[in-house]
Design an enzyme around this catalytic site. Structure first.
Site, PDB file in Angstrom:
ATOM      1  CD  GLU A  45      -1.527   0.018   3.574  1.00  0.00           C
ATOM      2  OE1 GLU A  45      -2.023  -1.029   3.982  1.00  0.00           O
ATOM      3  OE2 GLU A  45      -1.881   1.137   3.951  1.00  0.00           O
ATOM      4  CB  CYS A  93      -2.279  -5.354   5.919  1.00  0.00           C
ATOM      5  SG  CYS A  93      -2.048  -3.746   6.692  1.00  0.00           S
ATOM      6  CG  HIS A  98      -2.242  -8.426   9.311  1.00  0.00           C
ATOM      7  ND1 HIS A  98      -1.053  -7.935   8.820  1.00  0.00           N
ATOM      8  CD2 HIS A  98      -2.975  -7.334   9.671  1.00  0.00           C
ATOM      9  CE1 HIS A  98      -1.070  -6.614   8.878  1.00  0.00           C
ATOM     10  NE2 HIS A  98      -2.223  -6.226   9.393  1.00  0.00           N
TER      11      HIS A  98
END
Lengths: 382, 129, 347
Positions: free
Chosen positions: C80, C112, C234
């Site tokens: 990103e 993400c 994550h």
């Protein structure tokens, strides 16, 4: 080749000349030189200038300056070899007269450096744009890398570098045309701000505006017209790789060695017969390296020579009696011609307080970039 | 710097593609058409090693406009394993920790960019190993 | 069978401590450290970005794969923080690796999750028989607005994975994705920093998507959490991955090798992929490793890998995550603000 002589000189005081444009500076210096020579003819004009296009967005200087001197329609061209532009202009005048093509020639150098905020970028254009400058290296940076290695290999001390600046500033106090006419101390040099380690601000020649001119003629013409000639007994130029990293040796400037060797051969003299030298001390380390590469001192002993005072006005070989680029100032294109002005004054006994006694043979050395081009002239009293 | 000028140098800047004179044992980055040592025209393409050592260095404190954000930054002449030399910045280090002879690896970094809206130019830098 | 034939992570050397950021904004460092379970984060050097990080990570992956770069037929980068809004990152990386021009390239963006997305597409390009090898990369120089809690975590780094059919290091056994339209975190075109929905980013975004994707994946594989050797989620902060692991029935020991967030921060698209590399760094042949990413917006990609004997041969061919985490140099907030271009300058 015919014999060629300098018969007159003129320059303006170097400095930050806010009120003067490039053309005004040049015309003032040129008129002084023409007046000094007492000539009423100029067959050609050669102007050394490094980067007027970038600094003042003006090219085509040959025609512009011939026009403003009232010399049009004579042939007039600008020559460029970075900081050696003045030196190559002098050599061009020498070749023009030597070949028999011209009889009386005006050679000048000029640079207007204070009209831009891009001096660092402009000067950097003398290095390899794609493989040095792209990576953020500057001119002080290139000479700093030479200095660091010279210190490492030969034990040259940081103070030795400072002593070059101290000496040249002392000489500058005796030169009314010098940008700086004040003495400095070793402590002041060592306390000045770092520009590119290990070089500090007072190791660097200043950013100056200025112009300098000499009038050349054949020796025969000078004698026939009752001039005061100083004979050019050698004119030599040599080049090397543009990028410092591509040289076999970093602490020896090959172009200086080669231009010196050719000049000594042409003049039939050796370094020990030179009474004084004006060399290209754009940075203090440059004077030390050049003094070795011209054979005044053994390789690696240039720093020691300064320490022992061998390069002062009353030393074994006085170097930069004018104050050099360091104190006299370094309007890049003017520098090589200003060296000729100093040599002419010294050899005609007109150097006033900084006059070197019994000077008969002088050497001037002007250098482009980190030593990718070097021009050497040797002059002798007639 | 116009984008096309950088684009032309991509093989050299991204991949260290130079060449080499077998007679003089000299390396060139960028590749040359003629060996400056002997005049040989048939030079051998050679991708330079990414390992080397510092020959000499400085720390730039008065930078060109394109490098102002990174100042002060070290610049060095680096000799690669095979003996080729190049000039580049040294990254990820304290300038005061650098030494002549220090071993470095050649890494891929942004070298300059044209302001906030211009093209970003990448190339090689040295990093102490 | 298709799997990972080479992998590599890259982390910058600069770090900033949580204390340094907390003190800048008048927050209690101990409370922040405890609350987010973070110690410090990586900071990119001024000359590092998604492109340079991707290039170095891919170079390490190539060292482990030991293949001719020209055989790579596809390269995908998820991030990103692509340095250009228009102009691909992948072309620079491909040119630097020497795999152009016979190569398919795309840049991905999905908050993400963009990194695992690149891995998913690379895996499937090989599986479909379109290319011999494909490389998927997740990398970021993450942005978090000054003073925003995100600033404690937003860090820089990335990992690259080369997929192929020969000399596999980690077989891909199963994949699953769970995706909904959930605007929990976003950055509009032209905006410098992302914005987010505060606590809404938790339950309805992070936890929901990861647990659903995780359950789908386990079901597909016919496995239970105890069949999995290690798991990576994550890592937006230190607390969330431990919590979501508990919700799915995993133990802390299964999560720990990839739980590098306390010292790395959240490398956004490079977060769970770098956790995967850290797990590969310590894994043994036969280990079953599960990865579930999360990207705001929102979605999760899940993978189950099985390490082969080759892991022991390739492990030491490139730097390990732990080594890169241990080699660091701290910067203060002022330096951080300067090199992250948080100071307004004249152009």
């Amino acid at each position: 080749m015919r014999e060629v002589a300098i018969i007159g000189c003129g320059m303006i005081r170097f400095g930050e000349l806010w009120k003067k444009s490039l053309r005004t500076m040049f015309v003032e210096a040129a008129l002084k030189a023409i007046d000094d020579a007492g000539v009423d003819r100029i067959d050609a004009l050669y102007v050394g200038c490094m980067t007027s296009g970038l600094f003042v967005e003006q090219e085509h200087l040959g025609a512009l300056l011939a026009d403003y001197l009232g010399l049009a329609p004579i042939p007039a061209i600008r020559l460029e070899s970075a900081c050696a532009s003045g030196g190559v202009a002098l050599r061009q005048g020498f070749l023009d007269i030597g070949s028999g093509n011209s009889e009386v020639v005006l050679v000048g150098g000029v640079e207007k450096m204070t009209d831009t905020d891009r001096v660092t970028d402009g000067l950097a254009s003398a290095a390899d744009q794609e493989y040095e400058v792209f990576h953020g290296v500057t001119f002080p940076g290139l000479y700093a890398m030479i200095a660091r290695l010279h210190m490492e290999h030969y034990g040259t001390k940081r103070e030795d570098l400072a002593l070059v600046a101290v000496k040249n500033h002392k000489h500058g106090t005796m030169n009314p045309h010098a940008h700086f006419q004040r003495e400095i101390t070793v402590d002041q040099v060592l306390a000045s701000s770092l520009v590119a380690d290990p070089l500090r601000l007072l190791d660097c020649s200043p950013v100056s505006d200025g112009a300098a001119c000499v009038v050349l003629s054949s020796l025969e013409w000078a004698k026939a017209h009752g001039k005061t000639p100083v004979k050019i007994i050698a004119s030599a130029m040599a080049t090397d790789t543009l990028a410092l990293h591509q040289r076999k040796e970093i602490t020896t400037l090959g172009s200086v060695v080669e231009s010196g060797r050719k000049a000594y051969a042409m003049a039939g003299v050796g370094p020990d017969q030179i009474d004084f030298a004006e060399v290209h001390d754009c940075f203090t380390i440059a004077e030390i390296v050049v003094s070795e590469d011209l054979g005044f001192f053994k390789k690696g002993e240039g720093g020691k020579a300064v320490r022992e005072g061998l390069t002062g006005l009353d030393g074994k070989i006085p170097i930069n009696p004018s104050g050099g680029l360091k104190a006299k100032g370094h309007p890049v294109g003017a520098t090589g011609v200003a060296q000729a002005v100093e040599a002419y004054l010294q050899l005609t006994g007109r150097a006033e307080k900084r006059q070197i006694k019994d000077a008969r043979i002088g050497l001037i050395q002007n250098m482009g970039g980190s030593g990718a081009s070097s021009v050497v002239h040797i002059l002798e009293v007639v | 710097m116009p984008t096309q000028r950088h684009w032309r140098e991509i093989p050299q800047r991204y991949r260290l593609e130079g060449n080499f004179c077998p007679d003089c044992n000299r390396y060139f980055l960028p590749p040359r058409l003629v060996c400056p040592g002997c005049g040989r025209k048939e030079l051998t393409p050679k991708k330079l090693s990414r390992k080397g050592k510092i020959v000499t260095f400085t720390v730039i404190r008065v930078p060109p406009k394109t490098q102002e954000l990174k100042t002060p930054y070290p610049v060095a002449i680096v000799e690669t394993e095979e003996g080729a030399r190049l000039t580049c910045q040294v990254c990820d280090c304290e300038p005061s920790e650098l030494r002549i002879g220090q071993e470095v690896e050649i890494v891929f970094r942004e070298v300059m960019r044209e302001g906030k809206t211009g093209v970003i130019m990448y190339g090689y830098k040295a990093r102490p190993v | 069978m298709v799997g990972i034939v080479g992998y590599g992570a890259y982390l910058p050397r600069f770090r900033i401590k949580v204390e340094e950021i907390a003190n800048q904004w008048g927050n209690d460092p101990e409370v922040v450290k405890r609350g987010l379970r973070l110690k410090e984060k990586t900071v990119p050097a001024p000359d590092e970005d998604t492109i340079t990080i991707s290039t170095e990570a891919a170079r390490y992956a190539l060292l482990r794969a030991g293949i001719d770069p020209e055989k790579i037929g596809a390269l995908y980068i998820g991030s990103e923080s692509h340095p250009y809004a228009v102009k691909p990152s992948g072309t620079v990386v491909a040119e630097a690796l020497g795999i152009t021009p016979d190569v398919h390239i795309a840049d991905f963006e999905f908050a993400c999750k963009a990194g695992t997305e690149a891995m998913w597409v690379a895996h499937n390009a090989v599986k479909a028989g379109e290319v011999e090898y494909a490389i998927g990369i997740g990398a970021d120089t993450s942005q978090g607005a000054p003073g925003d809690p995100l600033e404690y975590a937003a860090s820089a780094g990335g990992s690259a994975f080369i997929f192929g059919r020969n000399k596999i290091v980690a077989e891909v056994l199963h994949t699953a994705s769970f995706t909904t339209d959930t605007a929990d975190f976003w950055r509009r075109e032209g905006a410098f920093y992302p914005r987010h929905g505060g606590r809404f980013t938790g339950e309805m975004a992070y936890f929901r998507h990861i647990t659903e994707a995780g359950k789908m994946l386990l079901e597909k594989a016919g496995m239970r959490p105890e069949d999995i050797t290690y798991v990576i989620f994550h890592m937006p902060n230190g607390r969330f991955p431990l919590q979501v692991g508990r919700m799915l029935g995993f133990k802390k020991e299964q999560i720990e090798p990839g739980w590098i967030v306390p010292e790395m921060g959240n490398t956004y698209s490079g977060s769970s992929p770098t956790g995967l590399v850290a797990t590969f760094d310590i894994g043994k042949p036969g280990d079953i490793i599960m990865l579930v990413s999360f990207g705001s917006g929102a979605g999760s990609d899940g993978f189950i890998f099985r390490l082969t004997d080759r892991i022991d041969e390739v492990r030491d061919l490139a730097p390990k995550v732990k080594e890169m985490l241990d080699r660091k140099r701290y910067v203060n907030y002022a330096t951080y603000a300067k090199i992250r271009e948080k100071i307004i300058l004249n152009e």
